[in-house]
Enzyme design. Sequence first.
Site, mmCIF file in Angstrom:
data_model
loop_
_atom_site.group_PDB
_atom_site.id
_atom_site.type_symbol
_atom_site.label_atom_id
_atom_site.label_comp_id
_atom_site.label_asym_id
_atom_site.label_seq_id
_atom_site.Cartn_x
_atom_site.Cartn_y
_atom_site.Cartn_z
ATOM 1 N N ASP A 1 60.199 56.528 80.194
ATOM 2 C CA ASP A 1 59.711 56.911 78.575
ATOM 3 C C ASP A 1 60.387 56.765 77.747
ATOM 4 O O ASP A 1 61.196 57.174 76.916
ATOM 5 C CB ASP A 1 61.011 58.933 79.143
ATOM 6 C CG ASP A 1 59.998 58.898 80.626
ATOM 7 O OD1 ASP A 1 58.950 58.866 81.145
ATOM 8 O OD2 ASP A 1 61.283 59.214 81.280
ATOM 9 N N GLY B 1 58.454 55.709 75.308
ATOM 10 C CA GLY B 1 57.477 56.000 74.369
ATOM 11 C C GLY B 1 56.180 54.829 74.529
ATOM 12 O O GLY B 1 55.441 54.249 73.527
ATOM 13 N N ASN C 1 53.867 56.537 90.005
ATOM 14 C CA ASN C 1 55.154 57.456 89.153
ATOM 15 C C ASN C 1 55.388 57.192 88.364
ATOM 16 O O ASN C 1 56.049 58.286 88.117
ATOM 17 C CB ASN C 1 55.884 57.072 90.846
ATOM 18 C CG ASN C 1 56.431 55.625 90.538
ATOM 19 O OD1 ASN C 1 55.324 54.719 89.815
ATOM 20 N ND2 ASN C 1 57.848 54.748 90.653
ATOM 21 N N GLY D 1 54.080 58.400 83.922
ATOM 22 C CA GLY D 1 52.859 58.643 83.404
ATOM 23 C C GLY D 1 53.041 58.763 81.880
ATOM 24 O O GLY D 1 54.188 57.692 81.388
ATOM 25 N N HIS D 2 51.766 58.146 81.375
ATOM 26 C CA HIS D 2 52.334 57.924 79.524
ATOM 27 C C HIS D 2 51.505 59.248 79.089
ATOM 28 O O HIS D 2 50.780 59.351 79.862
ATOM 29 C CB HIS D 2 51.917 56.730 79.513
ATOM 30 C CG HIS D 2 52.298 55.154 79.754
ATOM 31 N ND1 HIS D 2 52.017 53.482 80.258
ATOM 32 C CD2 HIS D 2 53.840 55.270 80.125
ATOM 33 C CE1 HIS D 2 52.673 53.537 80.913
ATOM 34 N NE2 HIS D 2 53.482 53.676 80.480
ATOM 35 N N THR E 1 64.059 52.046 90.735
ATOM 36 C CA THR E 1 63.070 52.514 91.789
ATOM 37 C C THR E 1 61.852 51.703 93.094
ATOM 38 O O THR E 1 62.751 50.429 92.979
ATOM 39 C CB THR E 1 61.607 52.710 90.792
ATOM 40 O OG1 THR E 1 60.219 52.814 91.072
ATOM 41 C CG2 THR E 1 61.263 51.296 89.972
ATOM 42 N N THR F 1 57.121 64.335 86.757
ATOM 43 C CA THR F 1 58.471 65.690 87.187
ATOM 44 C C THR F 1 58.271 66.619 86.944
ATOM 45 O O THR F 1 58.916 67.637 87.271
ATOM 46 C CB THR F 1 59.563 64.941 87.411
ATOM 47 O OG1 THR F 1 60.036 64.465 85.899
ATOM 48 C CG2 THR F 1 59.542 63.914 88.635
ATOM 49 N N ARG G 1 63.566 67.930 83.093
ATOM 50 C CA ARG G 1 64.516 67.792 82.157
ATOM 51 C C ARG G 1 64.627 66.337 81.979
ATOM 52 O O ARG G 1 65.403 66.202 82.338
ATOM 53 C CB ARG G 1 65.238 69.138 81.072
ATOM 54 C CG ARG G 1 66.176 68.685 80.288
ATOM 55 C CD ARG G 1 66.571 70.220 78.876
ATOM 56 N NE ARG G 1 67.548 68.997 78.188
ATOM 57 C CZ ARG G 1 67.719 70.870 76.891
ATOM 58 N NH1 ARG G 1 68.188 71.756 77.636
ATOM 59 N NH2 ARG G 1 68.650 69.879 76.709
#
Length: 338
Positions: free
Chosen positions: A13, A15, A40, A42-43, A194, A254, A257
């Site tokens: 995450d 960026g 698993n 995400g972008h 992971t 997911t 938060r």
Amino acid sequence: MTCTIIVGGQWGDEGKGKVISYLCKKDNPSIIARGGVGPNAGHTVEVDGEKYGIRMVPTGFPNVNAKLAVGAGVLTDPEVLVREIEKLQKFNVGERIIIDYRCGVIESKHRDLDKSNEHLSKEIGSTGTGCGPANVDRAMRTLKLAKDVSELSKYLGDVSEAVNNAIESGDNVIIEGTQGSLLSLYYGSYPYVTSKDTNAASFAADVGLGPTKIDEVVAVFKSYPTRVGEGPFPTEMSLEEAEKLGVVEYGTVTGRRRRVGYFDFELAKKVCKLNGATQIAITCLDKYDPLCYGIIDYNELSEKGKAFIKEVEEKVGVRVTIISTGPELSQTIDIRNK
């Protein structure tokens, strides 16, 4: 010709999606290859004000002149992949994408096991996408491969050959990494990691490239690191403090938060050594100082923003060459050639 790997410097995450999309537009590679674990991670990519959350298709898809590739080391979920290809029809993804015929395939049984396993779902904080169980089957040599799935047949090819041929032809090549170095199965905060290594060397192997073919490694760091799921977070701040600073975020996959912390210079230095980083990209500088929002000239950054960039370079020992000051691709400072 330059072959560049983009790697996450924290817990994912960071960026990377924005940085990858920018580089794919600016450097105009002939092929953009995805390494990493699987769906698993995400972008999020923003194109002309529209956001696209993707998990399988390479993030550089907005560059319609480039081939897109998913390397043999990446687990593939056919349902997710086909859905994304359909969603991105206007970018002609279906005609440009190559899925390596040796990719492992995630099936419903893997997702079910991932979600039902209490250790993975509750203690570790797995995304529930089936990657861990699928990698177990790969190690046991029982996993189905992409070449065994009929709905993938029209997308199959040899990614290693395609990427190596592009380099030999003198083209620019970009390799996308996923997640973050601190989630590596080997070098992360085990067991809160992971199911595979998530560093530059592994991403090169995922797409079938030898180490001598890599020219640049860009480590991406967010000004305020975040983490989804369990595990240590040395510089973590309270949720209330994060809200005061305006850094409330939710995971792409997911929806959970994200935990937020302060920039950890010591960890960043270790990550850059581990990956052999030649450049650093800093994202969300506008979160660190709102006065930096939308700035595209380094000299126009606030003093606070400049001081932070300088501190990163001095303490980490790697030059900061790309700075993101907002979600749009245009909101980027590129000082690679200065």
